[in-house]
Design an enzyme around this catalytic site. Structure first.
Site, PDB file in Angstrom:
ATOM      1  CB  VAL A 101     -43.994 -76.755  76.153  1.00  0.00           C
ATOM      2  CG1 VAL A 101     -43.459 -75.641  77.108  1.00  0.00           C
ATOM      3  CG2 VAL A 101     -44.785 -77.807  76.768  1.00  0.00           C
ATOM      4  CG  HIS A 117     -43.209 -70.988  79.518  1.00  0.00           C
ATOM      5  ND1 HIS A 117     -44.465 -70.929  80.000  1.00  0.00           N
ATOM      6  CD2 HIS A 117     -42.622 -69.868  80.110  1.00  0.00           C
ATOM      7  CE1 HIS A 117     -44.833 -69.892  80.931  1.00  0.00           C
ATOM      8  NE2 HIS A 117     -43.679 -69.221  80.740  1.00  0.00           N
ATOM      9  CB  CYS A 148     -20.716 -84.281  76.898  1.00  0.00           C
ATOM     10  SG  CYS A 148     -22.132 -83.676  77.826  1.00  0.00           S
TER      11      CYS A 148
HETATM   12  P1  OAD Z   1     -53.270 -72.433  83.081  1.00  0.00           P
HETATM   13  O1  OAD Z   1     -53.842 -73.797  83.011  1.00  0.00           O
HETATM   14  O2  OAD Z   1     -53.093 -71.576  84.214  1.00  0.00           O
HETATM   15  O3  OAD Z   1     -54.748 -71.629  82.299  1.00  0.00           O
HETATM   16  C1  OAD Z   1     -55.451 -72.439  81.227  1.00  0.00           C
HETATM   17  C2  OAD Z   1     -56.659 -71.191  81.042  1.00  0.00           C
HETATM   18  O4  OAD Z   1     -57.236 -71.750  79.893  1.00  0.00           O
HETATM   19  C3  OAD Z   1     -57.723 -70.880  81.984  1.00  0.00           C
HETATM   20  O5  OAD Z   1     -57.775 -69.577  82.247  1.00  0.00           O
HETATM   21  C4  OAD Z   1     -58.912 -71.533  81.442  1.00  0.00           C
HETATM   22  O6  OAD Z   1     -59.959 -70.831  81.782  1.00  0.00           O
HETATM   23  C5  OAD Z   1     -58.749 -71.476  80.029  1.00  0.00           C
HETATM   24  N1  OAD Z   1     -59.409 -72.430  79.406  1.00  0.00           N
HETATM   25  C6  OAD Z   1     -59.588 -73.800  79.634  1.00  0.00           C
HETATM   26  N2  OAD Z   1     -60.056 -74.508  78.338  1.00  0.00           N
HETATM   27  C7  OAD Z   1     -60.328 -73.520  77.524  1.00  0.00           C
HETATM   28  C8  OAD Z   1     -60.869 -73.616  76.163  1.00  0.00           C
HETATM   29  N3  OAD Z   1     -61.317 -74.677  75.846  1.00  0.00           N
HETATM   30  N4  OAD Z   1     -60.908 -72.443  75.603  1.00  0.00           N
HETATM   31  C9  OAD Z   1     -60.455 -71.199  76.251  1.00  0.00           C
HETATM   32  N5  OAD Z   1     -60.127 -71.236  77.304  1.00  0.00           N
HETATM   33  C10 OAD Z   1     -59.827 -72.408  77.912  1.00  0.00           C
HETATM   34  O7  OAD Z   1     -52.431 -72.377  81.758  1.00  0.00           O
HETATM   35  P2  OAD Z   1     -51.414 -71.132  81.354  1.00  0.00           P
HETATM   36  O8  OAD Z   1     -52.122 -69.841  81.516  1.00  0.00           O
HETATM   37  O9  OAD Z   1     -51.002 -71.175  80.070  1.00  0.00           O
HETATM   38  O10 OAD Z   1     -45.614 -72.793  82.845  1.00  0.00           O
HETATM   39  O11 OAD Z   1     -50.290 -71.458  82.563  1.00  0.00           O
HETATM   40  C11 OAD Z   1     -49.218 -70.653  82.328  1.00  0.00           C
HETATM   41  C12 OAD Z   1     -48.095 -71.337  82.689  1.00  0.00           C
HETATM   42  O12 OAD Z   1     -48.240 -72.029  84.013  1.00  0.00           O
HETATM   43  C13 OAD Z   1     -47.791 -72.553  81.756  1.00  0.00           C
HETATM   44  O13 OAD Z   1     -46.950 -72.179  80.575  1.00  0.00           O
HETATM   45  C14 OAD Z   1     -46.754 -73.369  82.469  1.00  0.00           C
HETATM   46  C15 OAD Z   1     -47.809 -73.409  83.787  1.00  0.00           C
HETATM   47  O14 OAD Z   1     -46.878 -73.685  85.057  1.00  0.00           O
HETATM   48  C16 OAD Z   1     -44.359 -73.252  82.467  1.00  0.00           C
HETATM   49  O15 OAD Z   1     -44.357 -74.452  82.086  1.00  0.00           O
HETATM   50  C17 OAD Z   1     -43.150 -72.646  82.885  1.00  0.00           C
END
Ligand code: OAD
Length: 247
Positions: A101, A117, A148
């Protein structure tokens, strides 16, 4: 060498897309949700990221978002965002589908970005639906709608809410057309977003995962590149450019 195979897959793709998560912005100083320093280690999602929590305590939710907005508005795109923008401008990458986001893909210059998202750079009225872009956190929280007077909320998707319909249908469209997907920095645990790489795979496409570790999507990955997104994507971009120059 693995990276050379990945570069070959990218250069020979017909319709390449990227699917990104919080890990792509970690090197920009934005914390991810899961993992050692993840937000969901320190905060409970059900207390901060649900419509019910907002109805119960809008001030608390807004204080949390104001803190996150402060981080996001001070963050800059890192080499991973920039590499994706460059791949798009070279005509190789067709679109970035992101769960983030923070708006950093657009800031890096990506033109085709699907924000599944929502965006923390936009707020929305819970009464009349009026939306407005912001370039700094609201000074007073919770902000009120200028039309509003109802409360306004961050225009993001919270747990239990559906994804924005138009963004989801664009994402499905790109996923169905893709023959290759770069899955970068996502744990792949949040649905329906996490269906995107599966859709590409089911259509016979190639899945390239870039992550510091294994994830729920690792089993369907054809290539698993382990490392920080900024470093890996920068390296991939350089190799793609070298390959195109020499061919
Ligand atoms: P997560 O926090 O679940 O996962 C982050 C991923 O990035 C993990 O697999 C880490 O291993 C990896 N990671 C961390 N640092 C890194 C780096 N420097 N380079 C490469 N990889 C790295 O985040 P999302 O998968 O985005 O939803 O989470 C999905 C959703 O869960 C988000 O959009 C949010 C959250 O609740 C909503 O807000 C609706």
């Amino acid at each position: 060498m693995l990276l050379d195979d990945v570069v070959e897959a990218i250069v020979s793709s017909r319709f390449l897309i990227a699917f990104t998560g919080a890990g792509v912005s970690v090197e920009s100083g934005i914390p991810s949700f899961r993992g050692r320093n993840g937000l969901w280690r320190r905060f409970k999602p059900e207390e901060l990221a649900t419509p019910k929590a907002f109805r119960r305590n809008p001030l608390l939710i807004w204080e949390w978002y104001r803190w996150r907005m402060e981080i996001v508005f001070n963050a800059k795109p890192n080499p991973a965002h920039k590499a994706l923008a460059r791949l798009e401008s070279m005509g190789l990458l067709k679109c970035v589908i992101t769960q983030n986001v923070d708006g950093l893909h657009r800031l890096a210059g990506s033109k085709c970005v699907v924000e599944l998202h929502g965006s923390i750079r936009r707020i929305r009225c819970i009464g009349c639906g009026y939306r407005v872009e912001i370039d700094s956190p609201p000074r007073e929280v919770p902000p009120k709608c200028p039309l509003c007077s109802s409360l306004m909320r961050p225009d993001v998707v919270w747990f239990g809410e559906p994804l924005p319909e138009d963004e989801w249908s664009r994402a499905l469209d790109y996923a169905c057309r893709a023959d290759t997907v770069l899955v970068i920095g996502t744990s792949g645990v949040v649905y329906p977003a996490a269906y995107i790489p599966y859709i590409v795979k089911e259509h016979g496409g190639v899945v390239i995962e870039v992550n510091i570790g294994d994830t729920m999507l690792t089993p369907i990955a054809d290539y698993r590149v382990r490392g920080r997104a900024g470093e890996v994507m920068d390296e991939i971009l350089k190799k793609v450019m070298e390959k195109l120059k020499s061919s």
